[in-house]
Write a protein that holds these residues in place. Structure first.
Motif, PDB file in Angstrom:
ATOM      1  N   LEU A  20       0.810  -1.219   0.000  1.00 32.77           N
ATOM      2  CA  LEU A  20       0.000   0.000   0.000  1.00 32.77           C
ATOM      3  C   LEU A  20       0.843   1.268   0.000  1.00 32.77           C
ATOM      4  O   LEU A  20       0.442   2.274  -0.586  1.00 32.77           O
ATOM      5  CB  LEU A  20      -0.940   0.004   1.211  1.00 32.77           C
ATOM      6  N   VAL A  21       2.001   1.216   0.638  1.00 31.87           N
ATOM      7  CA  VAL A  21       2.817   2.433   0.724  1.00 31.87           C
ATOM      8  C   VAL A  21       3.906   2.480  -0.350  1.00 31.87           C
ATOM      9  O   VAL A  21       4.613   3.474  -0.456  1.00 31.87           O
ATOM     10  CB  VAL A  21       3.468   2.583   2.120  1.00 31.87           C
ATOM     11  N   GLN A  22       4.025   1.450  -1.129  1.00 31.71           N
ATOM     12  CA  GLN A  22       5.040   1.378  -2.184  1.00 31.71           C
ATOM     13  C   GLN A  22       4.698   2.373  -3.301  1.00 31.71           C
ATOM     14  O   GLN A  22       3.607   2.331  -3.868  1.00 31.71           O
ATOM     15  CB  GLN A  22       5.086  -0.041  -2.743  1.00 31.71           C
TER      16      GLN A  22
ATOM     17  N   ASP B  34       4.613  -1.060 -10.285  1.00 31.01           N
ATOM     18  CA  ASP B  34       5.057  -2.393 -10.693  1.00 31.01           C
ATOM     19  C   ASP B  34       5.361  -3.269  -9.478  1.00 31.01           C
ATOM     20  O   ASP B  34       4.943  -4.427  -9.410  1.00 31.01           O
ATOM     21  CB  ASP B  34       6.311  -2.300 -11.572  1.00 31.01           C
ATOM     22  N   ILE B  35       6.081  -2.716  -8.517  1.00 31.23           N
ATOM     23  CA  ILE B  35       6.410  -3.455  -7.297  1.00 31.23           C
ATOM     24  C   ILE B  35       5.136  -3.759  -6.510  1.00 31.23           C
ATOM     25  O   ILE B  35       4.959  -4.856  -5.981  1.00 31.23           O
ATOM     26  CB  ILE B  35       7.413  -2.669  -6.431  1.00 31.23           C
ATOM     27  N   ARG B  36       4.241  -2.797  -6.429  1.00 35.36           N
ATOM     28  CA  ARG B  36       2.971  -2.984  -5.728  1.00 35.36           C
ATOM     29  C   ARG B  36       2.185  -4.139  -6.357  1.00 35.36           C
ATOM     30  O   ARG B  36       1.660  -5.000  -5.654  1.00 35.36           O
ATOM     31  CB  ARG B  36       2.152  -1.699  -5.785  1.00 35.36           C
ATOM     32  N   PHE B  37       2.128  -4.160  -7.674  1.00 36.12           N
ATOM     33  CA  PHE B  37       1.417  -5.218  -8.379  1.00 36.12           C
ATOM     34  C   PHE B  37       2.040  -6.586  -8.098  1.00 36.12           C
ATOM     35  O   PHE B  37       1.333  -7.556  -7.832  1.00 36.12           O
ATOM     36  CB  PHE B  37       1.418  -4.947  -9.891  1.00 36.12           C
ATOM     37  N   LEU B  38       3.358  -6.679  -8.130  1.00 35.16           N
ATOM     38  CA  LEU B  38       4.029  -7.961  -7.891  1.00 35.16           C
ATOM     39  C   LEU B  38       3.825  -8.451  -6.457  1.00 35.16           C
ATOM     40  O   LEU B  38       3.637  -9.656  -6.235  1.00 35.16           O
ATOM     41  CB  LEU B  38       5.515  -7.842  -8.215  1.00 35.16           C
ATOM     42  N   ILE B  39       3.845  -7.558  -5.491  1.00 29.47           N
ATOM     43  CA  ILE B  39       3.603  -7.948  -4.100  1.00 29.47           C
ATOM     44  C   ILE B  39       2.176  -8.465  -3.938  1.00 29.47           C
ATOM     45  O   ILE B  39       1.942  -9.512  -3.323  1.00 29.47           O
ATOM     46  CB  ILE B  39       3.875  -6.772  -3.145  1.00 29.47           C
ATOM     47  N   LEU B  40       1.225  -7.758  -4.485  1.00 29.30           N
ATOM     48  CA  LEU B  40      -0.169  -8.179  -4.382  1.00 29.30           C
ATOM     49  C   LEU B  40      -0.422  -9.473  -5.153  1.00 29.30           C
ATOM     50  O   LEU B  40      -1.162 -10.342  -4.690  1.00 29.30           O
ATOM     51  CB  LEU B  40      -1.107  -7.075  -4.865  1.00 29.30           C
TER      52      LEU B  40
END
Length: 52
Positions: free
Chosen positions: A5-7, A11-17
């Motif tokens: 959420l804070v990223q 792209d990184i947010r999508f990969l984490i989710l």
């Protein structure tokens, strides 16, 4: 999930989710049934250790 959420990078947010969603799907009991994999394998292990 907080990191996602804070990223600032989308792209990184999508990969984490995406990783979190895949993990959730892979531990659901229905996934074991669909893939015909054993579930509650610790019960089988306990039966084997009690027989010896």
């Amino acid at each position: 999930m907080v990191v996602a959420l804070v990223q600032p990078s989308s792209d990184i947010r999508f990969l984490i989710l995406l990783g979190a969603v895949v993990q959730i799907i892979m531990i659901l009991p229905i996934t074991y049934k669909i893939l015909k994999r054993g579930y509650n394998n610790y019960e089988n292990y306990q039966k084997l250790t009690n027989q010896t």
